[in-house]
Motif scaffolding. Structure first.
Motif, PDB file in Angstrom:
ATOM      1  N   ARG A  24       0.845  -1.195   0.000  1.00  0.00           N
ATOM      2  CA  ARG A  24       0.000   0.000   0.000  1.00  0.00           C
ATOM      3  C   ARG A  24       0.887   1.254   0.000  1.00  0.00           C
ATOM      4  O   ARG A  24       1.554   1.530   0.995  1.00  0.00           O
ATOM      5  N   PRO A  25       0.899   2.012  -1.089  1.00  0.00           N
ATOM      6  CA  PRO A  25       1.819   3.154  -1.180  1.00  0.00           C
ATOM      7  C   PRO A  25       1.586   4.221  -0.122  1.00  0.00           C
ATOM      8  O   PRO A  25       2.527   4.916   0.275  1.00  0.00           O
ATOM      9  N   GLU A  26       0.342   4.353   0.360  1.00  0.00           N
ATOM     10  CA  GLU A  26       0.062   5.378   1.362  1.00  0.00           C
ATOM     11  C   GLU A  26       0.762   5.102   2.695  1.00  0.00           C
ATOM     12  O   GLU A  26       0.872   6.009   3.544  1.00  0.00           O
ATOM     13  N   LYS A  27       1.247   3.892   2.879  1.00  0.00           N
ATOM     14  CA  LYS A  27       1.943   3.535   4.114  1.00  0.00           C
ATOM     15  C   LYS A  27       3.444   3.848   4.047  1.00  0.00           C
ATOM     16  O   LYS A  27       4.138   3.719   5.056  1.00  0.00           O
ATOM     17  N   HIS A  28       3.938   4.237   2.880  1.00  0.00           N
ATOM     18  CA  HIS A  28       5.379   4.357   2.668  1.00  0.00           C
ATOM     19  C   HIS A  28       5.757   5.746   2.157  1.00  0.00           C
ATOM     20  O   HIS A  28       4.956   6.434   1.512  1.00  0.00           O
ATOM     21  N   ARG A  29       6.998   6.116   2.388  1.00  0.00           N
ATOM     22  CA  ARG A  29       7.493   7.418   1.945  1.00  0.00           C
ATOM     23  C   ARG A  29       7.763   7.450   0.447  1.00  0.00           C
ATOM     24  O   ARG A  29       7.717   8.508  -0.184  1.00  0.00           O
ATOM     25  N   SER A  30       8.057   6.299  -0.133  1.00  0.00           N
ATOM     26  CA  SER A  30       8.403   6.243  -1.554  1.00  0.00           C
ATOM     27  C   SER A  30       8.180   4.834  -2.060  1.00  0.00           C
ATOM     28  O   SER A  30       8.008   3.885  -1.272  1.00  0.00           O
TER      29      SER A  30
END
Length: 272
Positions: A24-30
């Protein structure tokens, strides 16, 4: 053969847990952080789980980088000896079904198994079944799913049985084509339906059951024993967010500990 390899791994590791990967991209900085975290969780949990289940939607949503990551996930899983179930719920007619089957059951980004949707008719399952058998893989047919609205269609009466029961009987029939032993045609039955597990287990005695719903969806490990065959084989239970994102700070160690907790809870349920 996928079903036998999975059974051997279940017994070898004493684990009935399937690691779901839903990056899930929203959980990560990049994207780079997402990629590293996904691969590290896979490696950290490899000795705790029976198999891994990447959810294709989350990789597809990342575009071409996501598909490249999926190939790396599949390659790493194979290197770790982990059977791969791609959760794509594919289903279509004719040559399109054949193309889906070739895409997801053969090639660099393919899994050992694929979830498939029977609701375009049973003949649409055959390209997937044939390709799975040719590759030594498997399909998991959606029978009784874990989502709250599944009964809108799956509980409808279809003659003397419900729709889900008709699908279960077709899964069983396809399995009988292979003779005795675990079949390459498995079934998805939600872990959130514990009161129905014994019924569907009886309808599909040769099928490996994939039970989604552990963790974020709230399934209780203690209620899942009726899904298993004697010896604690014949089923795996999937947890995704509850492992990969067990810790808001994205601790890989926390993911591994969550997986071990689920593994022990499932084993305790079978020991009772």
């Amino acid at each position: 053969m996928f079903a036998l390899a999975l059974q051997e791994r279940i017994l070898q590791l004493n684990s009935r847990l399937c690691l779901g990967l839903d990056p899930r991209p929203e959980k990560h900085r990049s994207f780079e952080d997402l990629e590293v975290h996904t691969l590290e969780v896979l490696e950290a949990c490899a000795d705790t789980v029976a198999c891994v289940k990447p959810q294709l939607a989350f990789f597809e949503a990342l575009g071409l980088p996501g598909m490249a990551l999926l190939e790396r996930v599949c390659a790493q899983a194979r290197a770790l000896g982990l059977p791969v179930i791609l959760d794509g719920k594919r289903g279509d007619i004719g040559s399109t079904a054949e193309a889906y089957a070739r895409a997801w059951l053969g090639g660099a980004h393919a899994g050992s198994a694929l979830t498939v949707n029977p609701y375009l008719g049973f003949e649409t399952l055959l390209p997937f079944v044939h390709e799975a058998r040719a590759q030594g893989g498997a399909v998991f047919v959606l029978v009784r799913t874990s989502n709250p609205g599944s009964g809108d269609l799956q509980n409808l009466e279809a003659g003397p049985a419900r729709v889900a029961e008709r699908v279960a009987r077709e899964v069983a029939r396809l399995g009988l084509e292979e003779g005795e032993g675990p079949s390459s045609v498995g079934a998805v039955v939600g872990a959130t339906r514990p009161d129905e597990l014994a019924h569907y287990r009886a309808l599909m005695p040769q099928a490996t059951l994939l039970l989604p719903g552990l963790g974020a969806q709230g399934a209780d490990p203690a209620a899942l024993a009726p899904a298993f065959l004697p010896g604690g084989v014949g089923a795996v239970v999937s947890a995704s967010r509850g492992i990969q994102y067990a810790d808001p700070q994205l601790s890989v160690r926390a993911a591994q500990q969550a997986a071990e907790g689920f593994r022990q809870a499932l084993n305790a349920a079978l020991a009772d």
